[in-house]
Design a protein around this motif. Structure first.
Motif, PDB file in Angstrom:
ATOM      1  N   UNK A  10       0.831  -1.200   0.000  1.00  0.00           N
ATOM      2  CA  UNK A  10       0.000   0.000   0.000  1.00  0.00           C
ATOM      3  C   UNK A  10       0.861   1.244   0.000  1.00  0.00           C
ATOM      4  N   UNK A  11       1.889   1.241   0.837  1.00  0.00           N
ATOM      5  CA  UNK A  11       2.778   2.411   0.861  1.00  0.00           C
ATOM      6  C   UNK A  11       3.456   2.619  -0.484  1.00  0.00           C
ATOM      7  N   UNK A  13       2.282   1.728  -3.277  1.00  0.00           N
ATOM      8  CA  UNK A  13       1.262   2.241  -4.203  1.00  0.00           C
ATOM      9  C   UNK A  13       1.097   3.744  -4.042  1.00  0.00           C
ATOM     10  N   UNK A  14       1.111   4.178  -2.748  1.00  0.00           N
ATOM     11  CA  UNK A  14       0.932   5.610  -2.506  1.00  0.00           C
ATOM     12  C   UNK A  14       2.116   6.398  -3.059  1.00  0.00           C
ATOM     13  N   UNK A  17       2.024   6.406  -6.723  1.00  0.00           N
ATOM     14  CA  UNK A  17       0.971   7.284  -7.249  1.00  0.00           C
ATOM     15  C   UNK A  17       1.422   8.735  -7.160  1.00  0.00           C
ATOM     16  N   UNK A  18       2.013   9.085  -6.017  1.00  0.00           N
ATOM     17  CA  UNK A  18       2.493  10.467  -5.865  1.00  0.00           C
ATOM     18  C   UNK A  18       3.516  10.789  -6.941  1.00  0.00           C
ATOM     19  N   UNK A  21       1.752  11.049 -10.375  1.00  0.00           N
ATOM     20  CA  UNK A  21       1.008  12.297 -10.582  1.00  0.00           C
ATOM     21  C   UNK A  21       1.959  13.491 -10.728  1.00  0.00           C
ATOM     22  N   UNK A  22       2.974  13.493  -9.875  1.00  0.00           N
ATOM     23  CA  UNK A  22       3.958  14.563  -9.948  1.00  0.00           C
ATOM     24  C   UNK A  22       4.624  14.571 -11.327  1.00  0.00           C
ATOM     25  N   UNK A  25       2.344  15.862 -14.059  1.00  0.00           N
ATOM     26  CA  UNK A  25       2.297  17.328 -13.995  1.00  0.00           C
ATOM     27  C   UNK A  25       3.571  17.921 -14.540  1.00  0.00           C
ATOM     28  N   UNK A  26       4.673  17.319 -14.171  1.00  0.00           N
ATOM     29  CA  UNK A  26       5.978  17.821 -14.589  1.00  0.00           C
ATOM     30  C   UNK A  26       6.101  17.819 -16.116  1.00  0.00           C
ATOM     31  N   UNK A  28       3.744  17.847 -18.406  1.00  0.00           N
ATOM     32  CA  UNK A  28       2.896  18.885 -19.010  1.00  0.00           C
ATOM     33  C   UNK A  28       3.532  20.259 -18.828  1.00  0.00           C
ATOM     34  N   UNK A  29       3.997  20.485 -17.593  1.00  0.00           N
ATOM     35  CA  UNK A  29       4.616  21.774 -17.289  1.00  0.00           C
ATOM     36  C   UNK A  29       5.862  22.003 -18.117  1.00  0.00           C
ATOM     37  N   UNK A  30       6.638  20.957 -18.276  1.00  0.00           N
ATOM     38  CA  UNK A  30       7.891  21.062 -19.026  1.00  0.00           C
ATOM     39  C   UNK A  30       7.631  21.491 -20.476  1.00  0.00           C
TER      40      UNK A  30
ATOM     41  N   UNK B  11      -6.619  -0.661  -1.931  1.00  0.00           N
ATOM     42  CA  UNK B  11      -5.767  -1.798  -2.260  1.00  0.00           C
ATOM     43  C   UNK B  11      -6.357  -3.096  -1.721  1.00  0.00           C
ATOM     44  N   UNK B  30      -7.786  12.274  -0.890  1.00  0.00           N
ATOM     45  CA  UNK B  30      -6.767  11.612  -1.712  1.00  0.00           C
ATOM     46  C   UNK B  30      -6.662  12.299  -3.066  1.00  0.00           C
ATOM     47  N   UNK B  34      -3.465  14.335  -4.586  1.00  0.00           N
ATOM     48  CA  UNK B  34      -2.813  13.981  -5.856  1.00  0.00           C
ATOM     49  C   UNK B  34      -2.850  15.155  -6.849  1.00  0.00           C
ATOM     50  N   UNK B  37      -0.087  17.254  -6.076  1.00  0.00           N
ATOM     51  CA  UNK B  37       1.174  16.729  -6.620  1.00  0.00           C
ATOM     52  C   UNK B  37       1.309  17.065  -8.103  1.00  0.00           C
ATOM     53  N   UNK B  38       0.192  16.951  -8.818  1.00  0.00           N
ATOM     54  CA  UNK B  38       0.212  17.280 -10.255  1.00  0.00           C
ATOM     55  C   UNK B  38       0.605  18.743 -10.442  1.00  0.00           C
ATOM     56  N   UNK B  41       4.245  19.326  -9.686  1.00  0.00           N
ATOM     57  CA  UNK B  41       5.048  18.836 -10.810  1.00  0.00           C
ATOM     58  C   UNK B  41       4.988  19.799 -11.983  1.00  0.00           C
ATOM     59  N   UNK B  42       3.782  20.303 -12.235  1.00  0.00           N
ATOM     60  CA  UNK B  42       3.584  21.220 -13.351  1.00  0.00           C
ATOM     61  C   UNK B  42       4.445  22.473 -13.181  1.00  0.00           C
ATOM     62  N   UNK B  45       8.012  21.650 -13.660  1.00  0.00           N
ATOM     63  CA  UNK B  45       8.242  21.375 -15.079  1.00  0.00           C
ATOM     64  C   UNK B  45       8.344  22.655 -15.886  1.00  0.00           C
ATOM     65  N   UNK B  46       7.472  23.604 -15.612  1.00  0.00           N
ATOM     66  CA  UNK B  46       7.492  24.891 -16.331  1.00  0.00           C
ATOM     67  C   UNK B  46       8.840  25.575 -16.145  1.00  0.00           C
ATOM     68  N   UNK B  49      11.573  23.693 -18.027  1.00  0.00           N
ATOM     69  CA  UNK B  49      11.442  23.874 -19.481  1.00  0.00           C
ATOM     70  C   UNK B  49      11.876  25.265 -19.907  1.00  0.00           C
TER      71      UNK B  49
END
Lengths: 140, 211
Positions: A10-11, A13-14, A17-18, A21-22, A25-26, A28-30, B11, B30, B34, B37-38, B41-42, B45-46, B49
């Motif tokens: 589970x950990x 998975x968490x 997942x983090x 998701x990060x 985002x990265x 897309x941002x990049x 799970x 949750x 998340x 986090x997105x 990251x975004x 990333x910006x 870049x």
């Protein structure tokens, strides 16, 4: 036992997942940043390039024209003036105008400006007539 | 850390119905964690870049602008020199006002060209081009109607040609070939007027050819 074994999964998975998701985002941002960087950088570059190109070009056009005017109308008495004009023209010709990362750009530009002022005072041109009654400047 | 419980229970799949409300809240938390986090990251990333391409964009814009504006500057300097010389030699007011007028037109056009160079701005429209030229009373001199139509067509083709995903040039079409052609035409026109003034003063207009 099942619970004990389940927990690390589970950990994981968490954490995964983090990270995922990060990372999404990265990415897309990049892509956005790469694009925005070109645009933003270009804007500054255009401002800087336009300002320097116009200023230095004006000095050159001015010096070359005055050189011709003096040659046409003069004899020996203008030789000092012609010499200083030639120096200004030479400075501009040696100036790496198209190099955006030239490290002595400001120094060289100051020297060119100084020589231009000298030319104007030698030619007895009042400052308001030097560049057609307007200082070269760009407002953005 | 209730979103953590939510993740754990997702799970294990041993969710009891009576916990449904609590699970909803946990799942929302949750989800929001998340989303955070997105966003993080975004943002990172910006920045990453941008760092990569800021200098590249700067160099590209600088090189293009410095060349174009140098040429306008040269003509401006030439006319300014003539103006100061004519002042000193007490030339006719008509000649002086012709020069001042030429300088003003040149400055206006310089501003217009600069606007085109700044491709971050919205795409300049053919209408704007014509408005500017009309304001300057130059339109009849430098853009014949048929050429203007050609420019229109070039606008649309050029602007869509580079829209490849790997190219940053796609939106960098503020200054198209159509613009460049009309800019050249106007610059030539202004140079011709300067040359004719120089001839009136008994000067050789040869130096304009090198500008």
């Amino acid at each position: 036992m099942a619970a004990v074994e389940g927990e690390p999964d589970a950990f994981d998975a968490i954490v995964m997942a983090e990270t995922r998701f990060h990372g999404e985002g990265y990415q897309d941002g990049y892509a956005e940043g790469v694009h925005a960087g070109v645009m933003e950088g270009r804007q500054y570059g255009v401002q800087q390039g336009a300002s320097i190109g116009s200023e230095v070009g004006t000095y050159l056009g001015f010096a070359v024209m005055w050189q011709q005017l003096l040659r046409k109308t003069s004899g020996e008495k203008y030789s000092k003036k012609i010499k200083v004009l030639e120096q200004l023209i030479e400075m501009i010709q040696n100036f790496p105008l198209e190099d955006p990362v030239y490290d002595k750009l400001q120094d060289d530009l100051e020297k060119i400006r100084g020589r231009f002022k000298q030319v104007c005072s030698l030619l007895h041109i009042p400052s308001d007539l030097r560049l057609g009654s307007e200082r070269i400047s760009f407002s953005f | 850390m209730s979103w953590l419980q939510s993740a754990v229970s997702q799970c294990n799949e041993d969710v009891f119905d009576e916990n449904a409300d609590e699970m909803d809240i946990a799942q929302k938390e949750w989800k929001s964690a998340m989303e955070k986090r997105v966003k993080e990251g975004y943002r990172e990333g910006i920045e990453a870049g941008k760092v990569l391409t800021l200098q590249q964009g700067f160099n590209q814009g600088y090189k293009e602008a410095v060349k174009v504006m140098f040429e306008y500057g040269q003509l401006k300097g030439t006319i300014s020199a003539l103006l100061s010389w004519c002042h000193q030699n007490k030339h006719s007011p008509a000649m002086l006002s012709e020069m001042t007028d030429l300088l003003n037109q040149l400055r206006k056009y310089e501003e217009y060209v600069l606007k085109n160079l700044n491709c971050v701005n919205p795409q300049p429209h053919v209408g704007d081009l014509l408005d500017t030229l009309n304001d300057m009373d130059l339109a009849h001199e430098c853009i014949p109607v048929e050429q203007h139509n050609g420019t229109c067509a070039e606008f649309s083709t050029n602007c869509c040609r580079d829209n490849g995903t790997d190219s940053f040039q796609g939106e960098c079409c503020g200054r198209t070939e159509g613009h460049k052609a009309s800019e050249r035409a106007t610059l030539s026109r202004l140079k011709e007027r300067t040359a004719s003034m120089m001839e009136q003063l008994g000067l050789s207009p040869d130096i304009l050819e090198h500008t």
